[in-house]
Design an enzyme around this catalytic site. Sequence first.
Site, PDB file in Angstrom:
ATOM      1  N   ASN A   1       2.100  -5.185  -3.246  1.00  0.00           N
ATOM      2  CA  ASN A   1       0.702  -5.473  -2.886  1.00  0.00           C
ATOM      3  C   ASN A   1      -0.054  -4.176  -2.607  1.00  0.00           C
ATOM      4  O   ASN A   1       0.466  -3.269  -1.952  1.00  0.00           O
ATOM      5  CB  ASN A   1       0.718  -6.341  -1.618  1.00  0.00           C
ATOM      6  CG  ASN A   1      -0.616  -7.001  -1.306  1.00  0.00           C
ATOM      7  OD1 ASN A   1      -1.205  -7.672  -2.173  1.00  0.00           O
ATOM      8  ND2 ASN A   1      -1.098  -6.825  -0.085  1.00  0.00           N
TER       9      ASN A   1
ATOM     10  N   GLU B   1      -6.111 -10.750  -1.067  1.00  0.00           N
ATOM     11  CA  GLU B   1      -6.840 -10.555   0.198  1.00  0.00           C
ATOM     12  C   GLU B   1      -8.343 -10.536  -0.049  1.00  0.00           C
ATOM     13  O   GLU B   1      -9.076  -9.720   0.509  1.00  0.00           O
ATOM     14  CB  GLU B   1      -6.396  -9.249   0.874  1.00  0.00           C
ATOM     15  CG  GLU B   1      -4.892  -9.167   1.088  1.00  0.00           C
ATOM     16  CD  GLU B   1      -4.448  -7.953   1.905  1.00  0.00           C
ATOM     17  OE1 GLU B   1      -5.300  -7.290   2.522  1.00  0.00           O
ATOM     18  OE2 GLU B   1      -3.231  -7.689   1.916  1.00  0.00           O
TER      19      GLU B   1
ATOM     20  N   HIS C   1     -10.421  -6.307  -1.559  1.00  0.00           N
ATOM     21  CA  HIS C   1     -11.420  -6.207  -0.491  1.00  0.00           C
ATOM     22  C   HIS C   1     -12.655  -5.572  -1.133  1.00  0.00           C
ATOM     23  O   HIS C   1     -12.766  -4.355  -1.234  1.00  0.00           O
ATOM     24  CB  HIS C   1     -10.894  -5.345   0.660  1.00  0.00           C
ATOM     25  CG  HIS C   1      -9.772  -6.007   1.392  1.00  0.00           C
ATOM     26  ND1 HIS C   1      -9.958  -7.149   2.130  1.00  0.00           N
ATOM     27  CD2 HIS C   1      -8.451  -5.700   1.489  1.00  0.00           C
ATOM     28  CE1 HIS C   1      -8.801  -7.523   2.655  1.00  0.00           C
ATOM     29  NE2 HIS C   1      -7.870  -6.665   2.278  1.00  0.00           N
TER      30      HIS C   1
ATOM     31  N   ASP D   1     -12.146 -10.647  -0.094  1.00  0.00           N
ATOM     32  CA  ASP D   1     -13.360 -10.817   0.700  1.00  0.00           C
ATOM     33  C   ASP D   1     -14.432  -9.901   0.109  1.00  0.00           C
ATOM     34  O   ASP D   1     -14.113  -8.978  -0.640  1.00  0.00           O
ATOM     35  CB  ASP D   1     -13.145 -10.573   2.211  1.00  0.00           C
ATOM     36  CG  ASP D   1     -12.528  -9.238   2.552  1.00  0.00           C
ATOM     37  OD1 ASP D   1     -12.474  -8.337   1.685  1.00  0.00           O
ATOM     38  OD2 ASP D   1     -12.104  -9.060   3.712  1.00  0.00           O
TER      39      ASP D   1
ATOM     40  N   GLU E   1       0.800  -1.247   0.000  1.00  0.00           N
ATOM     41  CA  GLU E   1       0.000   0.000   0.000  1.00  0.00           C
ATOM     42  C   GLU E   1       0.826   1.286   0.000  1.00  0.00           C
ATOM     43  O   GLU E   1       0.547   2.214   0.750  1.00  0.00           O
ATOM     44  CB  GLU E   1      -0.959  -0.002   1.198  1.00  0.00           C
ATOM     45  CG  GLU E   1      -1.859  -1.229   1.248  1.00  0.00           C
ATOM     46  CD  GLU E   1      -2.816  -1.238   2.444  1.00  0.00           C
ATOM     47  OE1 GLU E   1      -2.672  -0.386   3.339  1.00  0.00           O
ATOM     48  OE2 GLU E   1      -3.701  -2.114   2.467  1.00  0.00           O
TER      49      GLU E   1
HETATM   50  C1  XIL Z   1      -5.547  -6.360   8.593  1.00  0.00           C
HETATM   51  C2  XIL Z   1      -5.766  -7.512   9.544  1.00  0.00           C
HETATM   52  O1  XIL Z   1      -6.644  -8.427   8.950  1.00  0.00           O
HETATM   53  C3  XIL Z   1      -6.306  -7.014  10.852  1.00  0.00           C
HETATM   54  O2  XIL Z   1      -6.393  -8.070  11.793  1.00  0.00           O
HETATM   55  C4  XIL Z   1      -5.389  -5.925  11.394  1.00  0.00           C
HETATM   56  O3  XIL Z   1      -5.948  -5.385  12.563  1.00  0.00           O
HETATM   57  C5  XIL Z   1      -5.178  -4.841  10.381  1.00  0.00           C
HETATM   58  O4  XIL Z   1      -4.696  -5.411   9.175  1.00  0.00           O
HETATM   59  N1  XIL Z   1      -4.767  -4.709   3.878  1.00  0.00           N
HETATM   60  C6  XIL Z   1      -3.698  -5.501   4.223  1.00  0.00           C
HETATM   61  C7  XIL Z   1      -3.799  -6.377   5.397  1.00  0.00           C
HETATM   62  O5  XIL Z   1      -2.704  -5.543   3.499  1.00  0.00           O
HETATM   63  O6  XIL Z   1      -2.574  -6.559   6.042  1.00  0.00           O
HETATM   64  C8  XIL Z   1      -4.817  -5.884   6.380  1.00  0.00           C
HETATM   65  O7  XIL Z   1      -4.940  -6.835   7.412  1.00  0.00           O
HETATM   66  C9  XIL Z   1      -6.137  -5.616   5.695  1.00  0.00           C
HETATM   67  C10 XIL Z   1      -5.980  -4.553   4.648  1.00  0.00           C
END
Ligand code: XIL
Length: 356
Positions: free
Chosen positions: A203, A267, A239, A269, A162
Amino acid sequence: MAHAIQRILLICCLGGILLGQSCQKNTVQPPGQARGATLQSAAPYPFGAALDPGLLQNHAAYRRVAATEFSSLTPENVMKMRTIHPAATLFNWAPADLLVDFARQTNKRVHGHALLWHESVPDWVKNFAGDSAAWEELLQTHIRTVVEHYRGRVRAWDVVNEAFTDGGTLRPSIWLKHLGPDYVARCFQYAHAADPDALLFYNDYGHEYSPRKRRAIEQLVINLKQRNIPLHGLGLQMHLNRRSDTTGIATALREMAATGLSIHVSELDISMNPQNDPALQNLTPALAQEQAQKYRYVVRAYRALPKNQQYGITIWNVGDGDSWIRSYYRRRDWPLPFDDNYEKKPAYQAILSALQ
Ligand code: XIL
């Protein structure tokens, strides 16, 4: 009509009895799905999940689903700096080692996440007072130590997570402030020096809605390539939520794949309550179907990529009960293919049939 359906059911049932199967409803496989199929057995590429070693240790159903369904594991939090490097001279390997050991025992790939991120910055780094050489030393030591510790055991790393804003500029993070704009490139160099065999990923999130971020990432790829700095893959977090535009998802995958790099849906969801609607108390059957359609869409869009660029799809957490969305955004939500009891949701069936 009803009569015809009854006859078809009777014929199916008799057929089942002849084949030694019972005709009870719950033993019938959904159409087109092989008996005993799992996500990892059905997928032509690694299918993974972000895992928490605490749950792995203490929750039998979680461990069983993790072992049977996935062929790739990403540590959700335990390789992030705040956990793995809690003080300047202290590395906390135990939680991440637990996960890596589980992956070894169950023959799964480990995807390391994440060497550098603007979140999960430990206090000792926030308070670090040093000149630019000292900051560089901090960065290098962190990356070198973590990557060397897992050399040969972690297949790939999210080296930088990020770094760009949705506007396509470098995020004004603590790292940018102390290390300057070329820090991203140097992270890749340090990671490569520590494990020349590891695959290195950049990422990020939001590819599906931000063309500017996509442009910025494409420029990063071109820039590193020109300078011969290793970058092997791109992670698209994905996400998503029920409103995410499907065209944007397909465009993001296609454009990022046009770089020629490996593509990780890293990631995944799908939030079903993005507006935190207080009237929404449960995932209704209609919402569950809607979610299933969207998961199906993502898996199908991913299949369209060149096979040699399909690094895999990873879902972020396993069951709705352990989804980060609930705790991070403090809302009721059901973003995953497994429910609170690790039972398979319609989303699971949709992914499985789209994989087959
Ligand atoms: C999130 C975790 O799932 C949580 O448990 C934590 O509190 C914060 O981070 N993008 C990412 C992940 O790259 O590392 C993040 O994970 C979600 C968003």
